[in-house]
Motif scaffolding. Structure first.
Motif, mmCIF file in Angstrom:
data_model
loop_
_atom_site.group_PDB
_atom_site.id
_atom_site.type_symbol
_atom_site.label_atom_id
_atom_site.label_comp_id
_atom_site.label_asym_id
_atom_site.label_seq_id
_atom_site.Cartn_x
_atom_site.Cartn_y
_atom_site.Cartn_z
ATOM 1 N N LYS A 80 -5.154 25.954 -3.965
ATOM 2 C CA LYS A 80 -4.038 25.167 -4.490
ATOM 3 C C LYS A 80 -4.323 23.699 -4.189
ATOM 4 O O LYS A 80 -4.735 23.349 -3.083
ATOM 5 N N LEU A 81 -4.099 22.843 -5.188
ATOM 6 C CA LEU A 81 -4.338 21.412 -5.060
ATOM 7 C C LEU A 81 -2.999 20.700 -4.922
ATOM 8 O O LEU A 81 -2.153 20.792 -5.804
ATOM 9 N N TYR A 82 -2.807 20.031 -3.795
ATOM 10 C CA TYR A 82 -1.562 19.300 -3.539
ATOM 11 C C TYR A 82 -1.838 17.799 -3.558
ATOM 12 O O TYR A 82 -2.841 17.333 -3.020
ATOM 13 N N VAL A 83 -0.940 17.065 -4.195
ATOM 14 C CA VAL A 83 -1.016 15.613 -4.251
ATOM 15 C C VAL A 83 0.372 15.077 -3.948
ATOM 16 O O VAL A 83 1.370 15.660 -4.372
ATOM 17 N N GLY A 84 0.444 13.978 -3.208
ATOM 18 C CA GLY A 84 1.745 13.369 -2.949
ATOM 19 C C GLY A 84 1.642 12.228 -1.965
ATOM 20 O O GLY A 84 0.566 11.937 -1.424
ATOM 21 N N PHE A 85 2.788 11.579 -1.762
ATOM 22 C CA PHE A 85 2.848 10.514 -0.763
ATOM 23 C C PHE A 85 2.963 11.144 0.609
ATOM 24 O O PHE A 85 3.666 12.129 0.804
ATOM 25 N N ASP A 86 2.263 10.556 1.580
ATOM 26 C CA ASP A 86 2.275 11.064 2.958
ATOM 27 C C ASP A 86 2.207 9.878 3.916
ATOM 28 O O ASP A 86 1.156 9.282 4.089
ATOM 29 N N PRO A 87 3.336 9.525 4.526
ATOM 30 C CA PRO A 87 3.337 8.374 5.442
ATOM 31 C C PRO A 87 2.736 8.690 6.809
ATOM 32 O O PRO A 87 2.750 7.859 7.687
ATOM 33 N N GLY A 88 2.148 9.885 6.955
ATOM 34 C CA GLY A 88 1.581 10.300 8.234
ATOM 35 C C GLY A 88 0.332 9.540 8.618
ATOM 36 O O GLY A 88 -0.074 8.596 7.945
ATOM 37 N N GLU B 178 0.838 -1.191 0.000
ATOM 38 C CA GLU B 178 0.000 0.000 0.000
ATOM 39 C C GLU B 178 0.869 1.235 0.000
ATOM 40 O O GLU B 178 1.832 1.325 0.768
ATOM 41 N N VAL B 179 0.531 2.187 -0.882
ATOM 42 C CA VAL B 179 1.240 3.461 -0.906
ATOM 43 C C VAL B 179 0.282 4.532 -0.378
ATOM 44 O O VAL B 179 -0.892 4.557 -0.743
ATOM 45 N N PRO B 180 0.772 5.402 0.514
ATOM 46 C CA PRO B 180 -0.095 6.418 1.128
ATOM 47 C C PRO B 180 -0.172 7.675 0.254
ATOM 48 O O PRO B 180 0.805 8.416 0.123
#
Length: 187
Positions: free
Chosen positions: A174-182, A122-124
């Protein structure tokens, strides 16, 4: 027109539409009415709406890559289970009442590391919309990717069709997308 030229017309029209959908300028999409406004039909109310601006996708520094280590192996290259990267993003917006409803898509790939085993990882992925410091939308989801035995990498496509925020903020958000392990909750 020659048959050869006719074969390229659909390709050129498709490219123009795609370019308009990914443009920051809402007038870039072809408009049959010829004016500066985009028009569409809201499927819920079946009425004509004027489209607002569609915020561009932004990747914050450090969120386009994600490395998962085996337990207790943080920083050890031999303990890498997988590494994920985002290669492309896109979005589509529509106005529904007083809300912007966005569909956000992220494509990327997951590369198996030395500690990898075949199966699902799984990728967050977090999608967030901010207006200044105000969070209008934020959701963190675990996106499953299946790594097959003997395959060094797998591609994935993550889609979130429920990104919703007030239409009045469409030009400043603003639209932000990315990986977040939080943690897996929304602020």
């Amino acid at each position: 027109m020659s048959d050869r030229l006719l074969r390229f017309v659909p390709v050129l029209l498709g490219a123009a539409l795609i370019a308009g959908c990914t443009s920051a300028d809402p007038r870039a999409v072809l408009n049959p009415g010829g004016g500066n406004e985009q028009t569409a039909i809201d499927p819920v109310t079946n009425s004509q709406v004027i489209q607002g601006a569609c915020p561009q996708v932004i990747l914050r520094e450090g969120t386009a890559y994600y490395t998962q280590f085996a337990k207790g192996g943080d920083g050890d290259p031999e303990k890498i289970i997988h590494q994920a990267s985002i290669s492309d993003t896109t979005r589509q917006c529509r106005v529904s009442g007083d809300q912007i409803v966005m569909t956000v898509a992220v494509s990327g790939r997951v590369v198996a590391g030395p500690a990898a085993k075949a199966g699902t990882v799984e990728v967050p992925v977090r999608v967030a919309v901010l207006e200044g410091e105000t969070v209008l939308y934020s959701e963190l989801q675990k996106h499953p990717v299946t790594i097959l035995e003997g395959m060094p990498a797998e591609q994935f496509i993550y889609t979130n069709a429920a990104v919703t925020f007030p239409a009045v903020a469409s030009r400043t958000a603003k639209l932000y997308v990315g990986f977040d392990p939080g943690p897996y909750n929304t602020p």
